[in-house]
Design an enzyme around this catalytic site. Structure first.
Site, PDB file in Angstrom:
ATOM      1  N   CYS A  99       0.852  -1.194   0.000  1.00 20.69           N
ATOM      2  CA  CYS A  99       0.000   0.000   0.000  1.00 20.69           C
ATOM      3  C   CYS A  99       0.887   1.242   0.000  1.00 20.69           C
ATOM      4  O   CYS A  99       1.695   1.431   0.905  1.00 20.69           O
ATOM      5  CB  CYS A  99      -0.900  -0.006   1.231  1.00 20.69           C
ATOM      6  SG  CYS A  99      -1.770   1.550   1.476  1.00 20.69           S
ATOM      7  N   CYS A 103      -3.441   7.373  -2.003  1.00 17.84           N
ATOM      8  CA  CYS A 103      -4.718   7.423  -2.737  1.00 17.84           C
ATOM      9  C   CYS A 103      -5.875   7.875  -1.850  1.00 17.84           C
ATOM     10  O   CYS A 103      -6.859   8.411  -2.355  1.00 17.84           O
ATOM     11  CB  CYS A 103      -5.067   6.058  -3.294  1.00 17.84           C
ATOM     12  SG  CYS A 103      -3.668   5.035  -3.664  1.00 17.84           S
ATOM     13  N   THR A 190      -4.514   4.991   7.135  1.00 16.83           N
ATOM     14  CA  THR A 190      -3.436   4.705   6.182  1.00 16.83           C
ATOM     15  C   THR A 190      -2.536   5.925   5.970  1.00 16.83           C
ATOM     16  O   THR A 190      -3.014   6.991   5.595  1.00 16.83           O
ATOM     17  CB  THR A 190      -4.064   4.287   4.836  1.00 16.83           C
ATOM     18  OG1 THR A 190      -4.852   3.125   5.043  1.00 16.83           O
ATOM     19  CG2 THR A 190      -3.005   4.001   3.802  1.00 16.83           C
ATOM     20  N   GLU A 256      -0.354   1.960   9.009  1.00 19.06           N
ATOM     21  CA  GLU A 256      -1.646   2.386   9.560  1.00 19.06           C
ATOM     22  C   GLU A 256      -1.404   2.923  10.966  1.00 19.06           C
ATOM     23  O   GLU A 256      -0.502   2.460  11.659  1.00 19.06           O
ATOM     24  CB  GLU A 256      -2.626   1.208   9.660  1.00 19.06           C
ATOM     25  CG  GLU A 256      -2.724   0.341   8.425  1.00 19.06           C
ATOM     26  CD  GLU A 256      -3.444   0.978   7.257  1.00 19.06           C
ATOM     27  OE1 GLU A 256      -4.343   1.801   7.503  1.00 19.06           O
ATOM     28  OE2 GLU A 256      -3.115   0.667   6.102  1.00 19.06           O
ATOM     29  N   HIS A 291     -12.644   5.168  -3.552  1.00 23.60           N
ATOM     30  CA  HIS A 291     -11.565   4.343  -2.997  1.00 23.60           C
ATOM     31  C   HIS A 291     -11.765   2.858  -3.311  1.00 23.60           C
ATOM     32  O   HIS A 291     -10.798   2.112  -3.437  1.00 23.60           O
ATOM     33  CB  HIS A 291     -11.404   4.586  -1.491  1.00 23.60           C
ATOM     34  CG  HIS A 291     -10.003   4.296  -1.036  1.00 23.60           C
ATOM     35  ND1 HIS A 291      -8.895   4.868  -1.612  1.00 23.60           N
ATOM     36  CD2 HIS A 291      -9.522   3.450  -0.091  1.00 23.60           C
ATOM     37  CE1 HIS A 291      -7.803   4.392  -1.046  1.00 23.60           C
ATOM     38  NE2 HIS A 291      -8.151   3.526  -0.115  1.00 23.60           N
ATOM     39  N   TYR A 295      -8.952   0.282  -5.531  1.00 23.08           N
ATOM     40  CA  TYR A 295      -8.447  -1.067  -5.290  1.00 23.08           C
ATOM     41  C   TYR A 295      -8.300  -1.863  -6.588  1.00 23.08           C
ATOM     42  O   TYR A 295      -7.566  -2.851  -6.640  1.00 23.08           O
ATOM     43  CB  TYR A 295      -9.367  -1.806  -4.299  1.00 23.08           C
ATOM     44  CG  TYR A 295      -9.052  -1.455  -2.853  1.00 23.08           C
ATOM     45  CD1 TYR A 295      -8.759  -0.152  -2.479  1.00 23.08           C
ATOM     46  CD2 TYR A 295      -9.038  -2.438  -1.870  1.00 23.08           C
ATOM     47  CE1 TYR A 295      -8.461   0.172  -1.176  1.00 23.08           C
ATOM     48  CE2 TYR A 295      -8.733  -2.120  -0.550  1.00 23.08           C
ATOM     49  CZ  TYR A 295      -8.445  -0.822  -0.213  1.00 23.08           C
ATOM     50  OH  TYR A 295      -8.136  -0.495   1.084  1.00 23.08           O
ATOM     51  N   CYS A 298      -4.390  -0.650  -7.268  1.00 20.22           N
ATOM     52  CA  CYS A 298      -3.284  -1.110  -6.414  1.00 20.22           C
ATOM     53  C   CYS A 298      -3.264  -2.619  -6.255  1.00 20.22           C
ATOM     54  O   CYS A 298      -2.217  -3.256  -6.349  1.00 20.22           O
ATOM     55  CB  CYS A 298      -3.322  -0.412  -5.062  1.00 20.22           C
ATOM     56  SG  CYS A 298      -4.614  -0.964  -3.925  1.00 20.22           S
ATOM     57  N   GLU A 446      -6.009  -6.430   4.430  1.00 19.60           N
ATOM     58  CA  GLU A 446      -6.225  -5.052   3.981  1.00 19.60           C
ATOM     59  C   GLU A 446      -7.261  -5.045   2.852  1.00 19.60           C
ATOM     60  O   GLU A 446      -8.113  -4.161   2.767  1.00 19.60           O
ATOM     61  CB  GLU A 446      -4.904  -4.435   3.529  1.00 19.60           C
ATOM     62  CG  GLU A 446      -4.845  -2.923   3.638  1.00 19.60           C
ATOM     63  CD  GLU A 446      -5.541  -2.219   2.506  1.00 19.60           C
ATOM     64  OE1 GLU A 446      -5.971  -1.076   2.700  1.00 19.60           O
ATOM     65  OE2 GLU A 446      -5.675  -2.798   1.405  1.00 19.60           O
TER      66      GLU A 446
HETATM   67 FE1  SF4 Z   1      -3.332   1.768  -0.200  1.00 17.82          FE
HETATM   68 FE2  SF4 Z   1      -4.549   0.728  -2.315  1.00 17.82          FE
HETATM   69 FE3  SF4 Z   1      -5.872   2.378  -0.662  1.00 17.82          FE
HETATM   70 FE4  SF4 Z   1      -3.947   3.267  -2.320  1.00 17.82          FE
HETATM   71  S1  SF4 Z   1      -5.927   2.365  -2.924  1.00 17.82           S
HETATM   72  S2  SF4 Z   1      -4.227   3.819  -0.181  1.00 17.82           S
HETATM   73  S3  SF4 Z   1      -2.500   1.599  -2.262  1.00 17.82           S
HETATM   74  S4  SF4 Z   1      -5.048   0.335  -0.170  1.00 17.82           S
HETATM   75 FE    FE Z   2      -6.471   0.688   1.802  1.00 17.31          FE
END
Ligand code: SF4
Ligand code: FE
Length: 510
Positions: A99, A103, A190, A256, A291, A295, A298, A446
């Site tokens: 991570c 983001c 995060t 975190e 968000h 995902y 990432c 996660e």
């Molecule tokens: Fe982390 Fe993925 Fe969330 Fe970006 S989208 S903050 S990499 S978990």
């Molecule tokens: Fe996350």
């Protein structure tokens, strides 16, 4: 301004964070071996803005000023912008295998931007104007923003204002002429330690009586009253040991915190919602949708690394061409690409908000994240299957390098003759790190809870689904209702009854 990775890391040294890790206050946290990998992961978002191959993904023009800004501080000006966001996140997942944290802020600024516009439209407030000013400052200085949403929640069946302890959700405890004072805590935050500012948002729908809990504001991470408590990760103390093999992903990691707001003062020009309870859910759903789409970037990029590591282990074990291994690796690719496709699809189906930025498709974003609550488990299951039980039984790096017993470890942990044992060792610990959690905070847990637990997506999927349409289609085709006449242009069967392709009413979530 487009900061370099080095400039970003140097800027962190100027912050005076009140940070605790493993029961101790940490002053030089930038060079702390447990924390530094997570800083490196964020720094990659700055690095990519200066690389010719990734610049187009990592840099965009600000919707506010027209100047070039890092995409992580930008508003989405079009569906294309959101496509690039997801592709950028995939590249970052591939380059860090963890991570990279930034983001949350990117998705938060977009949700706050559109929601404040609609609050002002209804109440004549000036939240949106304030927010634009703050965002211009954030873009101009290329700061790292952390989105702070998840409250600690206490009794899950009780609304914020009815909790036995009133601080279970962040709330306003004092309204002053010059600003507000907030108290409470945000859990599983995060990248807070690696950010310059936090953008605080409510975490759920607010009802009558929850006005003080309907608060959004910007708070510097080192503001008086903010306390950061670093979250543990499985195997995190391996980073304190000598050597780099046992850590697996030595350079990068997630982060975190439990973030405490102990009577934190926030001036009015940093307050973007204060009491407008009916807008809390708009902000939550828009942020969550962005968000959950993220995902699809990432997690797909991280999956690529896991697939590569798994295929490498199959090579090192001499089984790469075995039909069942090829079949399993093919399945891993299918899972990774499905997740990525959902992230892209929700961008292509994005729509323009009243404020002018774009919102990802809420239904597809939730489907994307819901897949992510399952697929990384299957991906790591297949990786562990192929890597073998040695994944959790390897002796330590110190044994491998030991003057007396090292030669035995080297001899007996070898796979195919032409690959050094150390390569196999390193690939095993990388898979171990990804499966068991010292790098993400855990690829699969996660994936389960980040951006909301599975039930949160189920609720949104249910809410966003036009079930009337589906049932009308079925009734018409079955002949329960009037059937569509293909020769009559006025006859539309069940489709006509519930579907309007008018841009004002479609998509439904608008
Ligand atoms: Fe982390 Fe993925 Fe969330 Fe970006 S989208 S903050 S990499 S978990
Ligand atoms: Fe996350």
């Amino acid at each position: 301004m487009l900061r370099t990775a080095k400039e970003y890391i140097d800027s962190l040294r100027e912050l005076k964070e009140n940070l605790y890790l493993l029961g101790e206050k940490v002053d030089n946290w930038v060079d702390n071996p447990i924390i530094r990998p997570s800083i490196n992961a964020v720094a990659m978002s700055y690095k990519l803005a200066h690389e010719p191959e990734t610049r187009d993904l990592a840099v965009t023009k600000s919707m506010l000023t027209g100047k070039e800004v890092n995409r992580f501080n930008a508003l989405y000006k079009s569906p294309e912008d959101m496509v690039k966001k997801v592709k950028l996140q995939k590249v970052l997942g591939q380059r860090t295998a963890c991570c990279f944290q930034r983001c949350v802020g990117m998705d938060a600024i977009n949700a706050v931007f559109s929601t404040t516009y609609e609050i002002d439209e209804k109440y004549g407030t000036e939240y949106h104007k304030r927010f634009r000013k703050w965002l211009e400052y954030a873009q101009e200085n290329d700061i790292c923003i952390q989105g702070a949403m998840t409250d600690t929640k206490g009794h899950r069946g009780v609304p914020p204002s009815k909790q036995a302890d009133p601080d279970m959700f962040v709330h306003v405890v004092e309204r002053r002429n010059d600003g507000i004072v907030i108290r409470g805590a945000k859990a599983s935050q995060t990248g807070t330690v690696n950010s310059h500012e936090m953008l605080v948002m409510p975490t759920l729908n607010m009802r009558e009586g929850d006005e003080d809990y309907s608060v959004s504001c910007a708070v510097p991470v080192d503001a008086p009253g903010v306390i950061l408590i670093y979250g543990r990760q499985s195997c995190d103390t391996r980073k304190l040991e000598e050597g780099d093999i046992d850590v697996g992903n030595y350079n990068f990691g997630g982060q975190e915190t439990l973030t405490i707001y102990d009577n934190v003062f926030v001036p009015w020009d940093r307050v973007f919602m204060c009491g407008e309870k009916e807008f809390a859910i708009m902000l939550v759903e828009r942020f969550a949708s962005y968000h959950r789409q993220s995902y699809g970037g990432c997690k797909a990029g991280i999956a690529d690394v896991l697939i590569g590591a798994t295929a490498s282990m199959a090579d090192y074990n001499g089984v790469r061409r075995a039909p069942h291994i090829r079949e399993k690796i093919g399945e891993m690719i299918h899972l990774a690409q499905t997740v990525h496709a959902c992230g892209l699809a929700s961008a292509y189906e994005g729509w323009k908000t009243k404020a002018g930025n774009y919102q990802s498709d809420i239904l597809i974003s939730n489907v994307c994240k819901h897949n992510v609550t399952r697929f990384p488990y299957e991906l790591t299951r297949l990786a562990e299957d192929i890597a073998g039980g040695i994944l959790v039984t390897t002796p330590a790096e110190k044994d491998f390098k030991h003057p007396v017993i090292g030669k035995y470890v080297d001899k007996y942990l070898k796979g195919v003759p032409d690959v050094p044992t150390e390569d196999r060792y390193r690939m095993l610990t990388l898979i171990h790190a990804m499966s068991f959690g010292q790098i993400a905070p855990s690829y699969h847990t996660e994936s389960m809870h980040g951006a909301g637990s599975p039930q949160a997506q189920k609720i949104m999927i249910d809410r966003e689904t036009d079930m009337d349409l589906k049932q009308s289609l079925a009734r018409s085709l079955a002949g329960v209702d009037e059937r569509e006449d293909v020769l009559d242009s006025n006859s539309k069967g069940g489709w006509k009854k519930t579907t309007e392709l008018d841009s004002d009413t479609w998509p439904r979530s608008k």
